[in-house]
Enzyme design. Sequence first.
Site, PDB file in Angstrom:
ATOM      1  CD  GLN A   1      -2.919  -7.336   3.581  1.00  0.00           C
ATOM      2  OE1 GLN A   1      -2.772  -6.272   4.156  1.00  0.00           O
ATOM      3  NE2 GLN A   1      -2.833  -7.453   2.263  1.00  0.00           N
TER       4      GLN A   1
ATOM      5  CB  CYS B   1      -6.148  -1.605  -2.575  1.00  0.00           C
ATOM      6  SG  CYS B   1      -4.430  -2.014  -2.749  1.00  0.00           S
TER       7      CYS B   1
ATOM      8  CE  LYS C   1       4.046   2.136   4.943  1.00  0.00           C
ATOM      9  NZ  LYS C   1       4.162   0.678   4.803  1.00  0.00           N
TER      10      LYS C   1
ATOM     11  CG  ASP D   1      -6.779  -4.891   3.226  1.00  0.00           C
ATOM     12  OD1 ASP D   1      -6.436  -3.854   3.818  1.00  0.00           O
ATOM     13  OD2 ASP D   1      -6.545  -5.092   2.025  1.00  0.00           O
TER      14      ASP D   1
ATOM     15  NE  ARG E   1       1.748  -8.494  -0.023  1.00  0.00           N
ATOM     16  CZ  ARG E   1       1.615  -7.484   0.833  1.00  0.00           C
ATOM     17  NH1 ARG E   1       2.599  -7.204   1.680  1.00  0.00           N
ATOM     18  NH2 ARG E   1       0.520  -6.753   0.845  1.00  0.00           N
TER      19      ARG E   1
ATOM     20  CG  HIS F   1      -9.229  -0.738   0.758  1.00  0.00           C
ATOM     21  ND1 HIS F   1      -9.195  -2.115   0.761  1.00  0.00           N
ATOM     22  CD2 HIS F   1      -7.957  -0.311   0.534  1.00  0.00           C
ATOM     23  CE1 HIS F   1      -7.956  -2.518   0.529  1.00  0.00           C
ATOM     24  NE2 HIS F   1      -7.192  -1.454   0.389  1.00  0.00           N
TER      25      HIS F   1
ATOM     26  CG  HIS G   1      -5.058   1.641   1.158  1.00  0.00           C
ATOM     27  ND1 HIS G   1      -5.046   0.713   0.129  1.00  0.00           N
ATOM     28  CD2 HIS G   1      -5.126   2.861   0.553  1.00  0.00           C
ATOM     29  CE1 HIS G   1      -5.092   1.350  -1.034  1.00  0.00           C
ATOM     30  NE2 HIS G   1      -5.146   2.655  -0.801  1.00  0.00           N
TER      31      HIS G   1
END
Length: 594
Positions: free
Chosen positions: A334, A287, A422, A336, A316, A338, A468
């Site tokens: 991911q 993000c 979320k 991912d 991570r 946004h 997200h």
Amino acid sequence: MKIIYNDGHVAECPAEDELEVLRHSAAHIMAQAVKRLYPDAHFAYGPATEKGFHYDIDLGDVKLTDEDLPAIQAEMQKIVKENLPFKVYPLPRDEAVKLMQDRGEIYKVEHIADLPDDAVITFYQQGDYIDMCVGPHLTYTKALKAFKLTALSGAYWKNNQNNKMLTRLNGVAFRNQEELAAYEKQVEEAKARDHRRIGKEMGLFMTDDLVGKGLPMFLPKGYTIWRELENYIRDKELRLGYQHVMTPCVGTVDLYRTSGHWDHYKDNMFPAMEVEGESFVLRPMNCPHHMMIYANRLHSYRDLPIRIGEIAHDFRFEPSGTLKGIERGRHFCQNDAHLFVTPEQIKDEVSSVVNLIREVYQDFHITDYRCVLSLRDPEDKVKYHQDDEMWNRAESALREVLKELNIDFTEEIGEAAFYGPKLDVNVKPAIGAEYTLSTCQLDFCLPAKFNLKYVDQDGSEKTPVVLHRAILGSIDRFMAYLIEETKGAFPLWVAPVQVKVLPVSDKSMDYAAKVTEALLDDGIRAELDERNEKIGYKIRYARQEDKVPYMLIIGEKEIAENTVSVRDRATDQTTSMTLEELIKKLEKEITERL
């Protein structure tokens, strides 16, 4: 089943508490068995768990292995047969400390120091074993009917990696042998479906400690699946107006200070790297990079919604004990995105995300899932960004949208991201506990932190709202889910090898090679089995080991008739058809994702 409470009274155990009491008592019996076999052992925590129990133990220089478990279990059986009564008594703090000091229980002494001054300190004793505990417990050891020790692992004292690593001894306990047998059957099924085992046997991915724990490497067949998933979700997003980007796997510490991740997420990040006076970190999420892409130029309200997507490599620092193949690693990718929207666009964009999740789940035949509205815990002043007005507005907005979309959901406190609430879609896999596969998070926080703006209709500057969202979650985890759901028997369109061509003998090798080449030319993933093996062995290997959807048996008959004999993995039936008919059939199944 009668139990004894820490005030000494005995009563029938409520049905809903039976398993927890059994398992907690089993932990004490296991500790007693360990103490008999290893007199110098010191005990930390020994709770009941969802399926059983464990005890964290300091064994000094003794290193237990799986070969030691049968002896400990046998000693537990002896204790059960001795039918020792559980007795309970309280002690004043100073006497409690002295008792534990005299017995060498250094971890219990430290635990007492952590208790409130007014805490009632009680001890349970069975035979020669005494343990500090709040109970309740069984009244006699013989009431423990069905248990089994299962595994050894490591655990830091107080779950702090700066403390000593203890030995965690794990077990399971049930009301009776029938329940234990049912559990063991589930365990065998879990082993059969374990994506780590299947991934190794099918040559999908590998790990090596020389590369690093939690850093899987995808082999050619595994990367074929990975690539199919990537192309699949990217194509869907492109049709929905997503714009895909590529951003670096590192960022400055200042970037994550701005986003708030450095304050709220630093413990899950790899340590900073100092280079030419700047501090960089491997990114744990994407993000902040996407915020900077939005901030790259001025936007009008007419530009919104802006949907930025990326198949992004993230890192991570997961504790080694939590690592699990490609389901949970230290590196993952991911799916991912946004979405930068106006407040008025929130409902439509959340709706679009939900519809995309539903469409994907339908394509993969995922039906066992539930939706969770994850909220912050207002009492937690550390985990969450502190802005009550923002949180109330974000939670109310997301709750209202979910209700308007007629989505059934439950609410869970304390499961939100640090910056906003979320929607989590939790799947129940064929084995193991449920976990989140897809998510959509509503964020009023980060756009303000990065000072993002758009020019509204009246010429004023407004701050966009960010969604997200991840549909496949991480491609790695989604692939692990697929492996375990299918036992490696992937649907045709995902399978790394879609067709295996099996010549009966050398006489049919040339024709089989031509068939293979024709399939490859048509974009079908085919392999020719050129091994000098009998056809029965080739069929079994292709079906059971490679788990190929279709096997083509090529013999003299097929050459003479210019056909192929198609064996279907799903039905184990063989059908004769022309190569053109086969290709048309395969193309249809691949296109329709049957």
